[in-house]
Design a protein around this motif. Structure first.
Motif, PDB file in Angstrom:
ATOM      1  N   MET A   1     -16.790   7.788 -15.518  1.00  0.00           N
ATOM      2  CA  MET A   1     -16.557   7.177 -14.228  1.00  0.00           C
ATOM      3  C   MET A   1     -15.135   6.628 -14.193  1.00  0.00           C
ATOM      4  O   MET A   1     -14.749   5.806 -15.007  1.00  0.00           O
ATOM      5  N   SER A   2     -14.358   7.083 -13.243  1.00  0.00           N
ATOM      6  CA  SER A   2     -12.980   6.622 -13.155  1.00  0.00           C
ATOM      7  C   SER A   2     -12.850   5.567 -12.069  1.00  0.00           C
ATOM      8  O   SER A   2     -13.511   5.629 -11.037  1.00  0.00           O
ATOM      9  N   HIS A   3     -12.015   4.590 -12.345  1.00  0.00           N
ATOM     10  CA  HIS A   3     -11.767   3.524 -11.371  1.00  0.00           C
ATOM     11  C   HIS A   3     -10.399   3.737 -10.775  1.00  0.00           C
ATOM     12  O   HIS A   3      -9.413   3.848 -11.491  1.00  0.00           O
ATOM     13  N   HIS A   4     -10.346   3.792  -9.464  1.00  0.00           N
ATOM     14  CA  HIS A   4      -9.087   3.961  -8.763  1.00  0.00           C
ATOM     15  C   HIS A   4      -8.733   2.643  -8.098  1.00  0.00           C
ATOM     16  O   HIS A   4      -9.600   1.944  -7.582  1.00  0.00           O
ATOM     17  N   PRO A   5      -7.444   2.306  -8.092  1.00  0.00           N
ATOM     18  CA  PRO A   5      -7.059   1.078  -7.390  1.00  0.00           C
ATOM     19  C   PRO A   5      -7.327   1.238  -5.900  1.00  0.00           C
ATOM     20  O   PRO A   5      -7.332   2.359  -5.385  1.00  0.00           O
ATOM     21  N   PRO A   6      -7.572   0.140  -5.209  1.00  0.00           N
ATOM     22  CA  PRO A   6      -7.808   0.255  -3.776  1.00  0.00           C
ATOM     23  C   PRO A   6      -6.561   0.807  -3.092  1.00  0.00           C
ATOM     24  O   PRO A   6      -5.438   0.591  -3.571  1.00  0.00           O
ATOM     25  N   PRO A   7      -6.744   1.546  -2.000  1.00  0.00           N
ATOM     26  CA  PRO A   7      -5.572   2.093  -1.313  1.00  0.00           C
ATOM     27  C   PRO A   7      -4.691   0.969  -0.754  1.00  0.00           C
ATOM     28  O   PRO A   7      -5.176  -0.105  -0.408  1.00  0.00           O
ATOM     29  N   ASP A   8      -3.420   1.242  -0.715  1.00  0.00           N
ATOM     30  CA  ASP A   8      -2.464   0.287  -0.166  1.00  0.00           C
ATOM     31  C   ASP A   8      -2.666   0.205   1.340  1.00  0.00           C
ATOM     32  O   ASP A   8      -2.723   1.222   2.013  1.00  0.00           O
ATOM     33  N   ARG A   9      -2.773  -1.007   1.853  1.00  0.00           N
ATOM     34  CA  ARG A   9      -2.939  -1.188   3.297  1.00  0.00           C
ATOM     35  C   ARG A   9      -1.628  -0.961   4.011  1.00  0.00           C
ATOM     36  O   ARG A   9      -0.565  -1.275   3.491  1.00  0.00           O
ATOM     37  N   LEU A  10      -1.705  -0.447   5.218  1.00  0.00           N
ATOM     38  CA  LEU A  10      -0.542  -0.323   6.075  1.00  0.00           C
ATOM     39  C   LEU A  10      -0.577  -1.472   7.069  1.00  0.00           C
ATOM     40  O   LEU A  10      -1.610  -1.738   7.687  1.00  0.00           O
TER      41      LEU A  10
END
Length: 66
Positions: free
Chosen positions: A1-10
């Motif tokens: 299971m890979s953890h991705h950082p949350p997407p950068d908000r615009l």
């Protein structure tokens, strides 16, 4: 299971202005000294939240100095 950082908000201009406390004309005059906006649609731009926060953090604290 890979953890991705949350997407950068615009952030739209109103949100950016609330964080930086500068007018849009001042930001325009700053040119490349301010994070670049990204075009999200024709006639609409936004800024990456991480870029704005990093820029604010890099600024000297001049509160209370006149």
């Amino acid at each position: 299971m890979s953890h991705h950082p949350p997407p950068d908000r615009l952030l739209n201009w109103r949100a950016v202005q609330a964080l930086v406390g500068l007018s849009r004309s001042t930001v325009t005059r700053m040119g490349s000294d301010f994070p670049a906006a990204v075009r999200v649609s024709p006639g609409r731009v936004a800024w990456h939240q991480t870029d704005i926060i990093a820029w604010v953090s890099s600024r000297p604290d001049t509160r209370g100095q006149a």
